[in-house]
Scaffold this motif. Sequence first.
Motif, PDB file in Angstrom:
ATOM      1  N   VAL A 286       5.262 -17.553  11.418  1.00 17.01           N
ATOM      2  CA  VAL A 286       4.613 -16.578  10.537  1.00 17.01           C
ATOM      3  C   VAL A 286       4.510 -15.233  11.253  1.00 17.01           C
ATOM      4  N   ALA A 287       4.771 -14.158  10.531  1.00 19.47           N
ATOM      5  CA  ALA A 287       4.651 -12.817  11.097  1.00 19.47           C
ATOM      6  C   ALA A 287       3.209 -12.554  11.515  1.00 19.47           C
ATOM      7  N   GLU A 288       3.038 -11.773  12.579  1.00 20.02           N
ATOM      8  CA  GLU A 288       1.715 -11.501  13.125  1.00 20.02           C
ATOM      9  C   GLU A 288       0.766 -10.929  12.074  1.00 20.02           C
ATOM     10  N   ASP A 289       1.263 -10.060  11.225  1.00 20.67           N
ATOM     11  CA  ASP A 289       0.422  -9.406  10.220  1.00 20.67           C
ATOM     12  C   ASP A 289      -0.088 -10.361   9.153  1.00 20.67           C
ATOM     13  N   HIS A 290       0.546 -11.537   9.032  1.00 20.33           N
ATOM     14  CA  HIS A 290       0.189 -12.475   7.966  1.00 20.33           C
ATOM     15  C   HIS A 290      -0.532 -13.728   8.476  1.00 20.33           C
ATOM     16  N   LEU A 291      -0.812 -13.768   9.773  1.00 20.99           N
ATOM     17  CA  LEU A 291      -1.455 -14.960  10.329  1.00 20.99           C
ATOM     18  C   LEU A 291      -2.815 -15.225   9.687  1.00 20.99           C
ATOM     19  N   ALA A 292      -3.553 -14.160   9.368  1.00 18.93           N
ATOM     20  CA  ALA A 292      -4.902 -14.322   8.828  1.00 18.93           C
ATOM     21  C   ALA A 292      -4.911 -14.775   7.381  1.00 18.93           C
ATOM     22  N   THR A 293      -3.815 -14.563   6.637  1.00 24.36           N
ATOM     23  CA  THR A 293      -3.807 -14.873   5.208  1.00 24.36           C
ATOM     24  C   THR A 293      -2.845 -15.989   4.822  1.00 24.36           C
ATOM     25  N   ASP A 294      -1.929 -16.344   5.704  1.00 24.12           N
ATOM     26  CA  ASP A 294      -0.998 -17.420   5.391  1.00 24.12           C
ATOM     27  C   ASP A 294      -1.758 -18.745   5.278  1.00 24.12           C
ATOM     28  N   PRO A 295      -1.551 -19.535   4.239  1.00 29.68           N
ATOM     29  CA  PRO A 295      -2.306 -20.785   4.046  1.00 29.68           C
ATOM     30  C   PRO A 295      -2.212 -21.740   5.232  1.00 29.68           C
ATOM     31  N   ASP A 296      -1.061 -21.744   5.924  1.00 31.11           N
ATOM     32  CA  ASP A 296      -0.885 -22.688   7.031  1.00 31.11           C
ATOM     33  C   ASP A 296      -1.527 -22.232   8.328  1.00 31.11           C
ATOM     34  N   THR A 297      -1.685 -20.936   8.512  1.00 29.17           N
ATOM     35  CA  THR A 297      -2.204 -20.433   9.788  1.00 29.17           C
ATOM     36  C   THR A 297      -3.595 -19.828   9.693  1.00 29.17           C
ATOM     37  N   ALA A 298      -4.084 -19.545   8.497  1.00 30.24           N
ATOM     38  CA  ALA A 298      -5.372 -18.861   8.345  1.00 30.24           C
ATOM     39  C   ALA A 298      -6.538 -19.606   9.012  1.00 30.24           C
ATOM     40  N   PRO A 299      -6.669 -20.931   8.846  1.00 33.77           N
ATOM     41  CA  PRO A 299      -7.820 -21.611   9.463  1.00 33.77           C
ATOM     42  C   PRO A 299      -7.852 -21.491  10.983  1.00 33.77           C
ATOM     43  N   ALA A 300      -6.724 -21.810  11.635  1.00 33.27           N
ATOM     44  CA  ALA A 300      -6.683 -21.754  13.095  1.00 33.27           C
ATOM     45  C   ALA A 300      -6.826 -20.319  13.588  1.00 33.27           C
ATOM     46  N   HIS A 301      -6.254 -19.364  12.856  1.00 39.90           N
ATOM     47  CA  HIS A 301      -6.351 -17.957  13.252  1.00 39.90           C
ATOM     48  C   HIS A 301      -7.801 -17.485  13.196  1.00 39.90           C
ATOM     49  N   LEU A 302      -8.521 -17.879  12.160  1.00 37.10           N
ATOM     50  CA  LEU A 302      -9.926 -17.501  12.031  1.00 37.10           C
ATOM     51  C   LEU A 302     -10.734 -18.025  13.209  1.00 37.10           C
ATOM     52  N   ALA A 303     -10.601 -19.325  13.491  1.00 38.12           N
ATOM     53  CA  ALA A 303     -11.361 -19.921  14.594  1.00 38.12           C
ATOM     54  C   ALA A 303     -10.985 -19.288  15.928  1.00 38.12           C
ATOM     55  N   ARG A 304      -9.707 -19.021  16.104  1.00 37.13           N
ATOM     56  CA  ARG A 304      -9.225 -18.440  17.357  1.00 37.13           C
ATOM     57  C   ARG A 304      -9.789 -17.035  17.573  1.00 37.13           C
ATOM     58  N   GLN A 305      -9.773 -16.211  16.536  1.00 39.95           N
ATOM     59  CA  GLN A 305     -10.243 -14.841  16.657  1.00 39.95           C
ATOM     60  C   GLN A 305     -11.758 -14.790  16.876  1.00 39.95           C
ATOM     61  N   VAL A 306     -12.485 -15.623  16.144  1.00 37.48           N
ATOM     62  CA  VAL A 306     -13.943 -15.657  16.303  1.00 37.48           C
ATOM     63  C   VAL A 306     -14.308 -16.107  17.714  1.00 37.48           C
ATOM     64  N   LEU A 307     -13.643 -17.142  18.209  1.00 32.70           N
ATOM     65  CA  LEU A 307     -13.934 -17.648  19.544  1.00 32.70           C
ATOM     66  C   LEU A 307     -13.589 -16.611  20.609  1.00 32.70           C
ATOM     67  N   ARG A 308     -12.459 -15.959  20.444  1.00 36.26           N
ATOM     68  CA  ARG A 308     -12.028 -14.961  21.437  1.00 36.26           C
ATOM     69  C   ARG A 308     -13.047 -13.829  21.531  1.00 36.26           C
ATOM     70  N   PHE A 309     -13.495 -13.312  20.393  1.00 35.64           N
ATOM     71  CA  PHE A 309     -14.483 -12.235  20.409  1.00 35.64           C
ATOM     72  C   PHE A 309     -15.804 -12.711  20.997  1.00 35.64           C
ATOM     73  N   ASN A 310     -16.236 -13.902  20.605  1.00 36.83           N
ATOM     74  CA  ASN A 310     -17.525 -14.403  21.062  1.00 36.83           C
ATOM     75  C   ASN A 310     -17.537 -14.626  22.567  1.00 36.83           C
ATOM     76  N   GLU A 311     -16.417 -15.050  23.129  1.00 37.38           N
ATOM     77  CA  GLU A 311     -16.345 -15.253  24.575  1.00 37.38           C
ATOM     78  C   GLU A 311     -16.510 -13.929  25.323  1.00 37.38           C
ATOM     79  N   GLN A 312     -15.997 -12.839  24.750  1.00 44.34           N
ATOM     80  CA  GLN A 312     -16.177 -11.530  25.375  1.00 44.34           C
ATOM     81  C   GLN A 312     -17.642 -11.110  25.349  1.00 44.34           C
ATOM     82  N   VAL A 313     -18.292 -11.311  24.214  1.00 38.58           N
ATOM     83  CA  VAL A 313     -19.709 -10.969  24.113  1.00 38.58           C
ATOM     84  C   VAL A 313     -20.528 -11.846  25.052  1.00 38.58           C
TER      85      VAL A 313
END
Length: 437
Positions: A286-313
């Motif tokens: 999946v193209a990088e721009d569509h990872l957040a909305t593609d049905p197959d990648t959206a769930p893992a992308h959401l969890a990954r992005q939230v975790l990455r930001f939270n670890e920085q905080v």
Amino acid sequence: MQDTAWFLFLGLLLTVMALAGSVVKRVPLSAAMFYLVAGYAIGPAGLGLLGLELPPGARVVERVAEVAVIVSLFTAGLKLRVPPGDRRWLLPVRLAFLSMAVTVGLIALVGVYLLGLPLGAAVLLGAVLAPTDPVLAADVQVTNAWDRDHVRFGLTGEAGLNDGTAFPFVFLGLGLLGLHDLGAGGWRWWAVDLVWGLAAGLGTGWALGGGAGRLVLYLRRGHQEAVGRDNFLTLGLIALSYGLADVLGGYGFLSVFAAGVALRRVEMQESGGASREELRERRREVAEDHLATDPDTAPAHLARQVLRFNEQVERIGEVAVVLVLGSLLSLSALAPAGWWFAPLVFLAVRPVAVWIGLVGSGVTGHQLRLIGWFGVRGAGSVYYLAYALTHGLPEPLASEISRLTLTTVAVSVVVHGISVTPLMNLYGRTAPPQTGK
């Protein structure tokens, strides 16, 4: 001039730690040890840039520790990619409930018979020091969401749960001192502080984490909306979980942890049980721009992005709370009895409590010893200490419990920081293979 000194100090500290971060990971030291020394240097015993003292500054200390803990609890929940009904949860649950209660009881006995404290103060001391830490124990927690190791999973889950399960014991200690209403025969403590507080906290976080996750995925998959603000989602969900649980009389620490677990559970369900390798393959397709909305990648992308930001905080929270801890450690803040009390907690109380809590659990002797040793004390203990001080803990009990707590936490930062790298590296070479997706 003092403002300028703060900018120079923080700039130098953060720059040095950024440049030396990889080196610190390879040596028997932890970042928290450097922050502790830096905090001492700017405290009343050093440069005087940070003039917090207990009990006068307890409210500020409480807020700093509170924010650091809730961010780390959400991170811990997101890392645990295991269904709620899985047997692997038995290990952290037993640690967070049974071992927690035993720890409080043993420290209370030490408080009464060796320190001469009143029963209420001894129970309060046990409750303050019983919870293990989600902020300073990152090096012994799961390395990623697919980590199934018994030691790391158990310690991560325990730290996520017992910062909330300690609250009933804090209220019990305050109640025995006449600072909290336990009800006739203790009915209010059993019904409200124990049962309702735990249930409302866990239930609130589970509902909010699961609901928010499903709503965001629905908007992203079906409408290409709610994209690009994962940092707002993270902070908003943490604040909502904590605040709503408090409104309902539940424990916000448990709520935030449960929200993280629930959000990860949504990712697991919506990903269709895919393995780590399968999720990686989906990302490549999946193209990088569509990872957040593609049905197959959206769930893992959401969890990954939230975790990455939270670890920085979370790292910023660690800096703040350990600097505050270090600033409080003047010679007058250290307890003379702490030099035998802290070793007793780490070498006797914690191992005995872990052994009792995990009898028949199936963990190996080596794993049991590691779990018993790495009962890291940190931001959670600092928070509960400050909480007790702001709720009227009288002198001289306030001073004695403060000194014992600060000494124990400081010793934990040092001895666990020195031992974590060699012990976990040794364990990594001898640990049994992991199973599961």
